[in-house]
Design an enzyme around this catalytic site. Structure first.
Site, PDB file in Angstrom:
ATOM      1  N   GLY A 199       1.610   7.006 -36.837  1.00 36.01           N
ATOM      2  CA  GLY A 199       0.531   7.993 -36.878  1.00 36.01           C
ATOM      3  C   GLY A 199       0.277   8.536 -38.270  1.00 36.01           C
ATOM      4  O   GLY A 199       0.320   7.817 -39.272  1.00 36.01           O
ATOM      5  N   VAL A 200       0.037   9.837 -38.336  1.00 35.52           N
ATOM      6  CA  VAL A 200      -0.320  10.467 -39.608  1.00 35.52           C
ATOM      7  C   VAL A 200       0.863  10.423 -40.590  1.00 35.52           C
ATOM      8  O   VAL A 200       0.667  10.297 -41.801  1.00 35.52           O
ATOM      9  CB  VAL A 200      -0.834  11.908 -39.353  1.00 35.52           C
ATOM     10  CG1 VAL A 200       0.256  12.860 -38.921  1.00 35.52           C
ATOM     11  CG2 VAL A 200      -1.559  12.434 -40.574  1.00 35.52           C
ATOM     12  N   ASP A 201       2.066  10.478 -40.063  1.00 30.88           N
ATOM     13  CA  ASP A 201       3.283  10.382 -40.879  1.00 30.88           C
ATOM     14  C   ASP A 201       3.298   9.052 -41.640  1.00 30.88           C
ATOM     15  O   ASP A 201       3.507   9.006 -42.866  1.00 30.88           O
ATOM     16  CB  ASP A 201       4.485  10.484 -39.927  1.00 30.88           C
ATOM     17  CG  ASP A 201       5.806  10.698 -40.636  1.00 30.88           C
ATOM     18  OD1 ASP A 201       5.805  10.886 -41.860  1.00 30.88           O
ATOM     19  OD2 ASP A 201       6.846  10.686 -39.945  1.00 30.88           O
TER      20      ASP A 201
HETATM   21  P1  ADP Z   1       2.629  13.738 -33.453  1.00 32.96           P
HETATM   22  O1  ADP Z   1       3.853  12.876 -33.369  1.00 32.96           O
HETATM   23  O2  ADP Z   1       2.914  15.111 -34.028  1.00 32.96           O
HETATM   24  O3  ADP Z   1       1.870  13.781 -32.164  1.00 32.96           O
HETATM   25  P2  ADP Z   1       0.777  11.779 -34.594  1.00 32.96           P
HETATM   26  O4  ADP Z   1       0.801  11.258 -35.986  1.00 32.96           O
HETATM   27  O5  ADP Z   1       1.093  10.816 -33.496  1.00 32.96           O
HETATM   28  O6  ADP Z   1       1.748  13.058 -34.599  1.00 32.96           O
HETATM   29  O7  ADP Z   1      -0.653  12.408 -34.296  1.00 32.96           O
HETATM   30  C1  ADP Z   1      -1.103  13.654 -34.756  1.00 32.96           C
HETATM   31  C2  ADP Z   1      -2.604  13.596 -34.946  1.00 32.96           C
HETATM   32  O8  ADP Z   1      -2.897  13.006 -36.219  1.00 32.96           O
HETATM   33  C3  ADP Z   1      -3.357  12.749 -33.915  1.00 32.96           C
HETATM   34  O9  ADP Z   1      -4.501  13.472 -33.493  1.00 32.96           O
HETATM   35  C4  ADP Z   1      -3.777  11.504 -34.706  1.00 32.96           C
HETATM   36  O10 ADP Z   1      -5.005  10.949 -34.231  1.00 32.96           O
HETATM   37  C5  ADP Z   1      -3.969  12.101 -36.075  1.00 32.96           C
HETATM   38  N1  ADP Z   1      -3.931  11.177 -37.220  1.00 32.96           N
HETATM   39  C6  ADP Z   1      -3.371   9.949 -37.325  1.00 32.96           C
HETATM   40  N2  ADP Z   1      -3.562   9.452 -38.567  1.00 32.96           N
HETATM   41  C7  ADP Z   1      -4.247  10.400 -39.268  1.00 32.96           C
HETATM   42  C8  ADP Z   1      -4.761  10.490 -40.605  1.00 32.96           C
HETATM   43  N3  ADP Z   1      -4.609   9.502 -41.486  1.00 32.96           N
HETATM   44  N4  ADP Z   1      -5.431  11.623 -40.971  1.00 32.96           N
HETATM   45  C9  ADP Z   1      -5.600  12.655 -40.081  1.00 32.96           C
HETATM   46  N5  ADP Z   1      -5.142  12.619 -38.814  1.00 32.96           N
HETATM   47  C10 ADP Z   1      -4.485  11.511 -38.406  1.00 32.96           C
END
Ligand code: ADP
Length: 173
Positions: free
Chosen positions: A32-34
């Site tokens: 994901g965003v991480d």
């Molecule tokens: P968590 O494990 O906290 O749920 P995720 O990364 O799976 O974290 O998702 C958190 C949010 O970030 C989701 O709504 C996802 O669609 C969003 N996301 C994923 N990639 C990005 C990005 N590059 N920029 C902004 N938001 C993002």
């Protein structure tokens, strides 16, 4: 809430002092965003994360936050926070509020003027967008954060629509 903006887009492009990462407790990257933040920030971010001392085996417990330099991102800092897993962790609303509060606090302590948040916990961790947005606005609109320009980066148009609707409903209360 004049210091708060909602943006549809990729948080790795944010031109702010601090980008918040929805990390996991190990703080060594993930999906994901991480994953997106670590890909763009590069090796320097991973090395900075490894410098964060684990306590009882975790670098960042749920609801807490840690700050590191931001590697190749435009931002100066990455603030890593760990949101709750919806329907798994007890009292997820308190933990999510803590994640926002501790991130904002770290930004202020490090003289940041601007900060960008993703929708913490709303991906793999399963938090419903509307409930999360309400908690996020509740914390971010507090007087003590008025000096910070706060942007929320929502990844899709439909996510942005949900956050906008929640924001408007809170303004009319
Ligand atoms: P968590 O494990 O906290 O749920 P995720 O990364 O799976 O974290 O998702 C958190 C949010 O970030 C989701 O709504 C996802 O669609 C969003 N996301 C994923 N990639 C990005 C990005 N590059 N920029 C902004 N938001 C993002």
């Amino acid at each position: 809430m004049t210091n708060i903006s909602l943006i549809q887009g990729d948080i790795t492009t944010a031109d702010v002092d601090a980008v918040v990462n929805a990390a996991n407790p190990a703080m060594l990257g993930g999906g994901g965003v991480d994953g997106a933040i670590h890909r763009v920030a590069g090796r320097a971010l991973l090395e900075a994360c490894k410098q964060v001392k684990p306590v009882n085996g975790v670098r960042c417990p749920v609801g807490e936050a840690r700050i590191t330099p931001a590697g190749q991102l435009k931002a100066r800092y990455v603030i890593h926070t760990v949101g709750p897993r919806y329907r798994i962790d007890d009292h997820p609303e308190d933990l999510l509020r803590n994640a926002y509060r501790n991130s904002l606090q770290l930004a202020l302590e490090n003289y940041c003027k601007s900060i960008a948040f993703p929708a913490i916990s709303c991906g793999v961790y399963g938090y419903p967008m509307d409930e999360a947005a309400e908690i996020a606005f509740g914390e971010c609109s507090k007087e003590k954060y008025q000096s910070l320009a706060i942007s929320f980066y929502l990844f899709s148009q439909s996510d942005l629509d949900v956050w906008r609707a929640v924001c408007e409903s809170l303004l009319t209360l």
